[in-house]
Design a protein around this motif. Structure first.
Motif, short mmCIF file in Angstrom:
data_model
loop_
_atom_site.label_atom_id
_atom_site.label_comp_id
_atom_site.label_asym_id
_atom_site.label_seq_id
_atom_site.Cartn_x
_atom_site.Cartn_y
_atom_site.Cartn_z
N ASP A 1 -4.03 11.69 -20.14
CA ASP A 1 -4.59 12.38 -18.97
C ASP A 1 -4.08 13.81 -18.98
O ASP A 1 -2.87 14.05 -18.96
CB ASP A 1 -4.17 11.69 -17.68
CG ASP A 1 -4.92 12.25 -16.46
OD1 ASP A 1 -4.73 13.43 -16.15
OD2 ASP A 1 -5.69 11.51 -15.84
N LEU A 2 -5.00 14.75 -19.04
CA LEU A 2 -4.68 16.18 -18.98
C LEU A 2 -5.30 16.74 -17.71
O LEU A 2 -6.52 16.68 -17.54
CB LEU A 2 -5.21 16.91 -20.21
CG LEU A 2 -5.09 18.43 -20.20
CD1 LEU A 2 -3.63 18.87 -20.17
CD2 LEU A 2 -5.82 19.03 -21.41
N GLY A 3 -4.48 17.26 -16.81
CA GLY A 3 -4.97 17.74 -15.53
C GLY A 3 -4.73 19.23 -15.33
O GLY A 3 -3.74 19.78 -15.82
N PHE A 4 -5.64 19.85 -14.59
CA PHE A 4 -5.49 21.25 -14.19
C PHE A 4 -5.70 21.31 -12.69
O PHE A 4 -6.65 20.70 -12.16
CB PHE A 4 -6.54 22.13 -14.90
CG PHE A 4 -6.49 22.07 -16.40
CD1 PHE A 4 -5.65 22.90 -17.11
CD2 PHE A 4 -7.27 21.14 -17.08
CE1 PHE A 4 -5.60 22.83 -18.50
CE2 PHE A 4 -7.23 21.07 -18.46
CZ PHE A 4 -6.39 21.91 -19.18
N TYR A 5 -4.84 22.02 -11.99
CA TYR A 5 -4.97 22.03 -10.54
C TYR A 5 -4.64 23.41 -9.97
O TYR A 5 -3.96 24.24 -10.60
CB TYR A 5 -4.04 20.99 -9.91
CG TYR A 5 -2.56 21.24 -10.10
CD1 TYR A 5 -1.82 21.99 -9.18
CD2 TYR A 5 -1.89 20.72 -11.19
CE1 TYR A 5 -0.47 22.22 -9.35
CE2 TYR A 5 -0.54 20.94 -11.38
CZ TYR A 5 0.17 21.69 -10.45
OH TYR A 5 1.51 21.92 -10.63
N LEU A 6 -5.17 23.63 -8.79
CA LEU A 6 -4.81 24.82 -8.01
C LEU A 6 -4.82 24.43 -6.55
O LEU A 6 -5.55 23.54 -6.12
CB LEU A 6 -5.76 25.99 -8.28
CG LEU A 6 -7.25 25.86 -7.93
CD1 LEU A 6 -7.51 26.22 -6.46
CD2 LEU A 6 -8.09 26.75 -8.82
N GLN A 7 -3.97 25.12 -5.77
CA GLN A 7 -3.89 24.86 -4.34
C GLN A 7 -3.47 26.14 -3.65
O GLN A 7 -2.59 26.86 -4.14
CB GLN A 7 -2.89 23.75 -4.03
CG GLN A 7 -2.75 23.45 -2.54
CD GLN A 7 -1.86 22.26 -2.28
OE1 GLN A 7 -2.02 21.20 -2.86
NE2 GLN A 7 -0.89 22.44 -1.40
N ASP A 8 -4.09 26.41 -2.52
CA ASP A 8 -3.75 27.60 -1.74
C ASP A 8 -3.46 27.19 -0.29
O ASP A 8 -4.29 26.53 0.34
CB ASP A 8 -4.89 28.63 -1.77
CG ASP A 8 -4.54 29.91 -1.04
OD1 ASP A 8 -3.36 30.33 -1.11
OD2 ASP A 8 -5.41 30.50 -0.38
#
Length: 666
Positions: A368-375
């Protein structure tokens, strides 16, 4: 096992030594933690368990500590002394129904679930090493967000300020079982070292009711040894390195003589945290675990299955960056990866002749390769949060092979097609400080969990029921939303109330397909909705903490008998309350009441596990200098706790147990 532990601890010292060699000239404060929480953390239903609660449970077991949050559950009610390890998942919000964890459990940022089975090695996590636990109910994206469909449990290790220079404890109970631990936390210049070992052993209690015991019945004997070494040191004024090694071994006997299981593992991680203008958190880890299990027939009392080995390895890591964007924003950008491989070797035996009937191997690989962003954006008394995550997953090299133990002839040789895909998820929320004492919040989220290698490829037996694997299982998908209010009517009192509605699509359940035969299948969904409430009253010397979860959870499975029924092993109501009196430093008197409502053993609601209410107690009294007397009581009222009911064949949980011992804190 002890040799493995020794090697792992020496490896940790080698890993940490370069970071400790060059101390800066001026003192620098290191925390041993990751980056600080974002301002929008309160948008979700969060409960914090403090160190005083963690280190004063009646059993000395971390799963007992987690049970202080209503709604937390494992597949069965047994703890890590009297349950099969593979049944000890972690779940929240009545999204149970099988033994895998639908809650993501992290220790200092590292996922701790067994990569093959999905169970949590609770016996490896000594409460004395833990500084705090944060339980976030509800799924969603974020760092290591894959798998967090029911919520996230984040455990943070304690440092010298919480442990002191040395802390040790030794206790014995009324059955002659023992529990001992020793933790040292010296400060080394601007950094520190934490070395810890815990050893528990005992002949155990009778899990089989008295009227069902036979000559082959046995107590739930157990022995656990775990050790960890953790080094934290500064690299510069705002950058620190954290190196950790954990090793453990666990053996148990359940219900019948010879029904033995073992689990063992080693884990190492290296983490670098920067708290400067450009904040960052980079973590890498490696895990190796193994599991074995022997199944005994409840009619012939012969061995019917030897799950001889299940070696499993995983490597992974994450990298997160928080650029200084300003304007009330906290921006998180990151990626994480996990690669897991697991293999099974097992031999079924004839219950009549006692001879092996096959040699079976199964397993596969996952990634599992994940990319995330959160603001998180703060606007006056309002905090908004929004995040997104994309996961690239693969399931590869799946196989199942069975051969004759006498002729070597192949009786089944199946290779399963490789699969892969992209999954996108998101979450968002809002917190509004409506008044000085009132905060309103709301959140919505989606999430994803891959089927475990165990669910895909490994059948298992809880005699007489066989549960078959399913290599065609799809990933589970969650959609949920919630709203809540937090109120502080007076300074010492905090009240919280949350209403939620979660839907787990393609939920993996153990579905009855024939008499004494189940198969793991994707059902349409599990729909869980309910309320969660908590209260905390802190008057200094007196503290009261309470938690309640009420859920209406149903399986949606058109055309199947379990359609509209409650998931197996999921109670409708659970509640817990702890009253503690601390008259002065070093003293503690506490009592905990827990109630777990009735639940069903099976998917068709045929066999009931009655409701159970237990009372635990804890006393700590200083006697001389750093030495204190410790008294603990589990299930003080000796409530009958039914943990398994298969057509009247039952297993029981812990009876009344009294512990006494000494604790030393320097």
């Amino acid at each position: 096992m002890r040799k493995t532990l020794k090697i792992a601890l020496l490896a940790s010292v080698s890993l940490a030594a370069p970071a400790l060699a060059d101390e800066p000239a001026s003192p620098i404060i290191v925390t041993g933690h990751g980056l600080d929480d974002g301002p929008a953390t309160p948008a979700y239903d969060v409960e914090i368990i403090g160190r005083d609660t963690i280190t004063s449970s009646a059993s000395g077991r971390i799963e007992d500590v987690l049970s202080s949050v209503a709604g937390f559950s494992q597949f069965r009610r047994s703890d890590s002394r009297s349950a099969n390890p593979s049944a000890q998942g972690a779940n929240l919000r009545a999204l149970g129904g099988n033994a895998a964890s639908r809650t993501l459990v992290l220790l200092d940022g590292v996922p701790v679930a067994n990569p093959f089975f999905g169970y949590i090695p609770y016996s490896a996590i000594a409460p004395e090493r833990i500084g705090s636990v944060r339980v976030t109910r509800g799924g969603g994206s974020g760092a290591f967000g894959s798998g967090a469909v029911a919520g996230t449990i984040e455990m943070t290790s304690a440092g010298p300020d919480q442990i002191g220079l040395l802390q040790g404890e030794a206790l014995v109970n009324d059955r002659g079982e023992t529990q001992a631990s020793l933790t040292a936390a010296p400060k080394l210049g601007s950094g520190f070292l934490v070395a810890s070992v815990q050893w528990d052993r005992g002949d155990g209690f009778w899990t089989t009711p008295k009227d069902q015991r036979v000559a082959a019945s046995a107590r739930a004997a157990y022995e656990t040894l775990s050790g960890s070494l953790r080094a934290v040191a500064p690299i510069s004024g705002d950058v620190e390195v954290q190196a950790t090694v954990l090793a453990y071994g666990d053996s148990r006997s359940l219900r019948f003589k010879g029904a033995d299981s073992t689990s063992e593992g080693q884990q190492a991680s290296l983490r670098v945290v920067g708290r400067g203008q450009w904040q960052f958190d980079v973590l890498g880890y490696v895990q190796a675990q193994d599991f074995s299990n022997v199944v005994i027939s409840s009619t012939s009392y012969r061995k019917t299955l030897d799950q001889h080995r299940t070696p499993t390895t995983a490597i992974g890591g994450k990298a997160e960056l928080r650029p200084p964007v300003g304007g009330g924003h906290v921006l998180r950008l990151g990626t994480d990866v996990k690669l897991a491989t697991g293999r099974l070797l097992e031999m079924p035996y004839s219950a009549t002749t006692g001879l092996a009937t096959a040699v079976r191997r199964a397993g596969g690989d996952q990634s599992d390769l994940g990319f995330y962003l959160q603001d998180d954006w703060t606007i006056g008394k309002v905090v908004l949060t929004a995040g997104g995550r994309a996961d690239r997953w693969t399931i590869r090299n799946g196989f199942y092979r069975s051969v004759s133990p006498t002729s070597g002839a192949v009786t089944q040789d199946s290779a399963y097609a490789d699969r892969s895909g992209w999954e996108g998820n998101a979450r968002g929320g809002i917190v509004w400080k409506a008044a000085e004492a009132v905060s309103l919040r709301a959140a919505a989220y989606t999430g994803m969990r891959l089927p475990t290698l165990n669910e895909l490829y490994r059948p298992y037996v809880v005699f007489p029921v066989t549960t078959n694997a399913n290599p065609n299982l799809k990933p589970e998908r969650l959609r949920g939303y919630e709203a809540g209010i937090d109120v502080t009517p007076i300074t010492p009192l905090t009240l919280s109330l949350t209403a939620f509605d979660n839907r787990l699509k393609n939920a993996i359940a153990n579905v009855t397909v024939a008499t004494n035969t189940q198969q793991r299948q994707n059902v349409d969904a599990i729909r869980a909705k309910g309320i969660e409430a908590s209260a905390a009253l802190d008057l200094g010397t007196v503290r009261l903490d309470g938690s309640l979860a009420w859920t209406d959870s149903k399986v949606k499975a058109e055309g199947l008998a379990l359609d509209g029924m409650r998931p197996a092993q999921v109670p409708r109501l659970s509640a817990t309350a702890t009253l503690a009196w601390i008259p002065r430093e070093g003293w503690r008197f506490a009592a905990t009441v827990r109630h777990t409502g009735a639940q069903f053993e099976d998917d068709r609601e045929q066999y009931v596990l009655p409701a159970a209410t237990t009372l635990d107690a804890y006393v700590q009294l200083p006697v001389a200098g750093p030495v204190s007397l410790v008294l603990r009581a589990e299930n003080l009222t000796d409530e009958t706790i039914v943990t398994r009911n298969q057509d009247g064949s039952m297993d029981l949980g812990v009876p009344r147990t009294i512990w006494a011992g000494m604790k030393v804190m320097l």
